[in-house]
Motif scaffolding. Sequence first.
Motif, PDB file in Angstrom:
ATOM      1  N   GLN A   1      18.405  35.505  41.016  1.00 41.95           N
ATOM      2  CA  GLN A   1      19.526  36.114  41.742  1.00 41.95           C
ATOM      3  C   GLN A   1      19.812  35.373  43.048  1.00 41.95           C
ATOM      4  O   GLN A   1      20.979  35.189  43.423  1.00 41.95           O
ATOM      5  CB  GLN A   1      19.202  37.585  42.015  1.00 41.95           C
ATOM      6  CG  GLN A   1      19.038  38.412  40.751  1.00 41.95           C
ATOM      7  CD  GLN A   1      18.624  39.844  41.037  1.00 41.95           C
ATOM      8  OE1 GLN A   1      19.419  40.634  41.546  1.00 41.95           O
ATOM      9  NE2 GLN A   1      17.390  40.187  40.725  1.00 41.95           N
ATOM     10  N   LEU A   2      18.761  34.944  43.727  1.00 40.57           N
ATOM     11  CA  LEU A   2      18.973  34.207  44.977  1.00 40.57           C
ATOM     12  C   LEU A   2      19.622  32.855  44.719  1.00 40.57           C
ATOM     13  O   LEU A   2      20.498  32.413  45.473  1.00 40.57           O
ATOM     14  CB  LEU A   2      17.643  34.031  45.703  1.00 40.57           C
ATOM     15  CG  LEU A   2      16.965  35.312  46.207  1.00 40.57           C
ATOM     16  CD1 LEU A   2      15.609  34.994  46.821  1.00 40.57           C
ATOM     17  CD2 LEU A   2      17.852  36.033  47.216  1.00 40.57           C
ATOM     18  N   ASP A   3      19.196  32.194  43.657  1.00 47.30           N
ATOM     19  CA  ASP A   3      19.790  30.893  43.305  1.00 47.30           C
ATOM     20  C   ASP A   3      21.282  31.027  43.023  1.00 47.30           C
ATOM     21  O   ASP A   3      22.065  30.106  43.289  1.00 47.30           O
ATOM     22  CB  ASP A   3      19.088  30.296  42.094  1.00 47.30           C
ATOM     23  CG  ASP A   3      17.691  29.793  42.417  1.00 47.30           C
ATOM     24  OD1 ASP A   3      17.355  29.722  43.611  1.00 47.30           O
ATOM     25  OD2 ASP A   3      16.944  29.472  41.473  1.00 47.30           O
ATOM     26  N   SER A   4      21.683  32.164  42.470  1.00 48.39           N
ATOM     27  CA  SER A   4      23.103  32.351  42.138  1.00 48.39           C
ATOM     28  C   SER A   4      23.973  32.309  43.387  1.00 48.39           C
ATOM     29  O   SER A   4      25.129  31.881  43.334  1.00 48.39           O
ATOM     30  CB  SER A   4      23.303  33.667  41.395  1.00 48.39           C
ATOM     31  OG  SER A   4      23.053  34.782  42.254  1.00 48.39           O
ATOM     32  N   ALA A   5      23.418  32.743  44.517  1.00 54.57           N
ATOM     33  CA  ALA A   5      24.188  32.695  45.769  1.00 54.57           C
ATOM     34  C   ALA A   5      24.426  31.254  46.197  1.00 54.57           C
ATOM     35  O   ALA A   5      25.506  30.905  46.683  1.00 54.57           O
ATOM     36  CB  ALA A   5      23.449  33.467  46.864  1.00 54.57           C
ATOM     37  N   ILE A   6      23.427  30.408  46.027  1.00 53.43           N
ATOM     38  CA  ILE A   6      23.573  28.994  46.364  1.00 53.43           C
ATOM     39  C   ILE A   6      24.631  28.345  45.492  1.00 53.43           C
ATOM     40  O   ILE A   6      25.527  27.637  45.971  1.00 53.43           O
ATOM     41  CB  ILE A   6      22.220  28.274  46.203  1.00 53.43           C
ATOM     42  CG1 ILE A   6      21.214  28.806  47.230  1.00 53.43           C
ATOM     43  CG2 ILE A   6      22.384  26.758  46.347  1.00 53.43           C
ATOM     44  CD1 ILE A   6      19.810  28.282  47.055  1.00 53.43           C
ATOM     45  N   LEU A   7      24.552  28.592  44.195  1.00 51.61           N
ATOM     46  CA  LEU A   7      25.509  27.989  43.258  1.00 51.61           C
ATOM     47  C   LEU A   7      26.921  28.514  43.497  1.00 51.61           C
ATOM     48  O   LEU A   7      27.891  27.762  43.409  1.00 51.61           O
ATOM     49  CB  LEU A   7      25.072  28.270  41.828  1.00 51.61           C
ATOM     50  CG  LEU A   7      23.698  27.713  41.431  1.00 51.61           C
ATOM     51  CD1 LEU A   7      23.331  28.154  40.018  1.00 51.61           C
ATOM     52  CD2 LEU A   7      23.670  26.195  41.537  1.00 51.61           C
ATOM     53  N   ALA A   8      27.041  29.811  43.813  1.00 46.17           N
ATOM     54  CA  ALA A   8      28.361  30.395  44.034  1.00 46.17           C
ATOM     55  C   ALA A   8      29.059  29.793  45.242  1.00 46.17           C
ATOM     56  O   ALA A   8      30.290  29.781  45.310  1.00 46.17           O
ATOM     57  CB  ALA A   8      28.234  31.911  44.202  1.00 46.17           C
ATOM     58  N   HIS A   9      28.286  29.280  46.186  1.00 45.15           N
ATOM     59  CA  HIS A   9      28.867  28.673  47.387  1.00 45.15           C
ATOM     60  C   HIS A   9      28.862  27.149  47.315  1.00 45.15           C
ATOM     61  O   HIS A   9      28.954  26.478  48.353  1.00 45.15           O
ATOM     62  CB  HIS A   9      28.122  29.165  48.627  1.00 45.15           C
ATOM     63  CG  HIS A   9      28.438  30.592  48.977  1.00 45.15           C
ATOM     64  ND1 HIS A   9      29.550  30.946  49.700  1.00 45.15           N
ATOM     65  CD2 HIS A   9      27.805  31.749  48.666  1.00 45.15           C
ATOM     66  CE1 HIS A   9      29.589  32.258  49.839  1.00 45.15           C
ATOM     67  NE2 HIS A   9      28.539  32.785  49.233  1.00 45.15           N
ATOM     68  N   GLY A  10      28.766  26.613  46.115  1.00 46.05           N
ATOM     69  CA  GLY A  10      28.933  25.172  45.928  1.00 46.05           C
ATOM     70  C   GLY A  10      27.725  24.325  46.196  1.00 46.05           C
ATOM     71  O   GLY A  10      27.833  23.102  46.278  1.00 46.05           O
TER      72      GLY A  10
END
Length: 479
Positions: A90-99
Amino acid sequence: MTTEISRLEQAIAALEAQRPTLGDSVVETALVPLREKLAALRAARQGDGAESQKRKIITVLFADLPDLATLAERYDPEDMRDATNLLWDQLDSAILAHGGRIDKHMGHGVMALWGAESIAEDDPEQAIRAALSMKSILKEACQASPIFVSETIDLRAGINTGPAIVGQVGTTGEFTAIGDAVNLAARLNQSAQVGQILISTDTYRLVRGIFDIEKIAPMRLKGKSEAVQPYNILSARPRAFHLITRGVEGVETELVGRQAELEQMQQAYQRLFSQRLPQLINIIGEMGLGKSRLFTEFLTWTDPQENDYFLFQGRSAPSQINAPYAFLREIFAFRFQIQDSDSLALVFQKMEAGFRSFIPDDPNWQEKAHVVGQLIGYDFRESVHLRGLLSDPAQMRSLGFASVLRMVQGAAQIYPLIFVLDDIQWADNASLDAISYLFRNLPAGTPVLAICAARPELFGRYPAWGDGLPNAVTLNLEP
């Protein structure tokens, strides 16, 4: 890399020598992954050097969960592993969502890069937003976890922007980034208190005005001969606008070489009140030539003037270029003070209050507010005024544009309007269509001044920008 290749070659040779004993089937099965790895390393070595490693300006994020280290002693290892893996998904998804690009996980932490493959001007901003999003996700994820629900877990992070060598490095040919910029981000992460997001001075200069930031005491960090000045990110501001925040805090310099352009902007301001005509000024120039500085000087100059006006501001970012009406939404959110954290009910209230204040005599002001709200991306689907429109995008667009025009006309009857629109080379086409429609249809006696700054690539993507608009002037900034 040469050492790793040599070891693989020796291992392959040793296996080949065991064919009589082990048999072809066993040897071939063992050789497949070794040969694939060897081929990859040789290909990487052939592309090594200047072609595979490049010097780039990147933003680096290190973030970790130091509280997890103490929890590992109290829980079953498998349960802890499963819960931690789910948390990092879930934390990684935040990184990916912001490029961002996830470089690697280390223990209870992660390293992520912005700009390693393609550079965007808002990379530092997106890295910070990713860290803030990770903190929010962490809180929700822990509440949903059977292990972490009763624990106190928080994130700490370090972010830095600077030059680094990016590409396939090391003996394994792994894609990563190395250099002092990376080391500083790691040191900031390690020095941060739990809950802090520390950024370097170089990152701070690029994001001033976007976040609420706390300047903390200088730190002595390993590998640095002098103390480092870090800043702690507290939160994202509801509406960020860079125009008066670029540059170095506390340093004021005299405007040099742009007086003629500033005077043209000042003359347009004076005509706005004397002739009450719609006007458009395009300030075109490459990055770093002073477009935003002109905005700053112009707005500073207008402050002591006796005339009253409504100010509409907007600044686009690379992440918005493919989001329909994202730029138009920024403009309305600034004017009506709509925050990202506002509930839908509060957004309804602010949109309605804004339209009612500008067109109080229009019996359909509420309908216009709801149509524009839905057009720019707020969820107004439950509004009775939108029945029959949601299934007809063309009609929604037409009515939305007309409603924006009516609102601007109404506002201009109270006070003249000034639009200050920055970096419109990244504005989405739908928003540019709406602004073009507005200026093409404003009656001649409507006092509206729009000052737009853009890089020349705007015309490569939107060649018709400004064509046919009344009283349009282009100021081309030269070095």
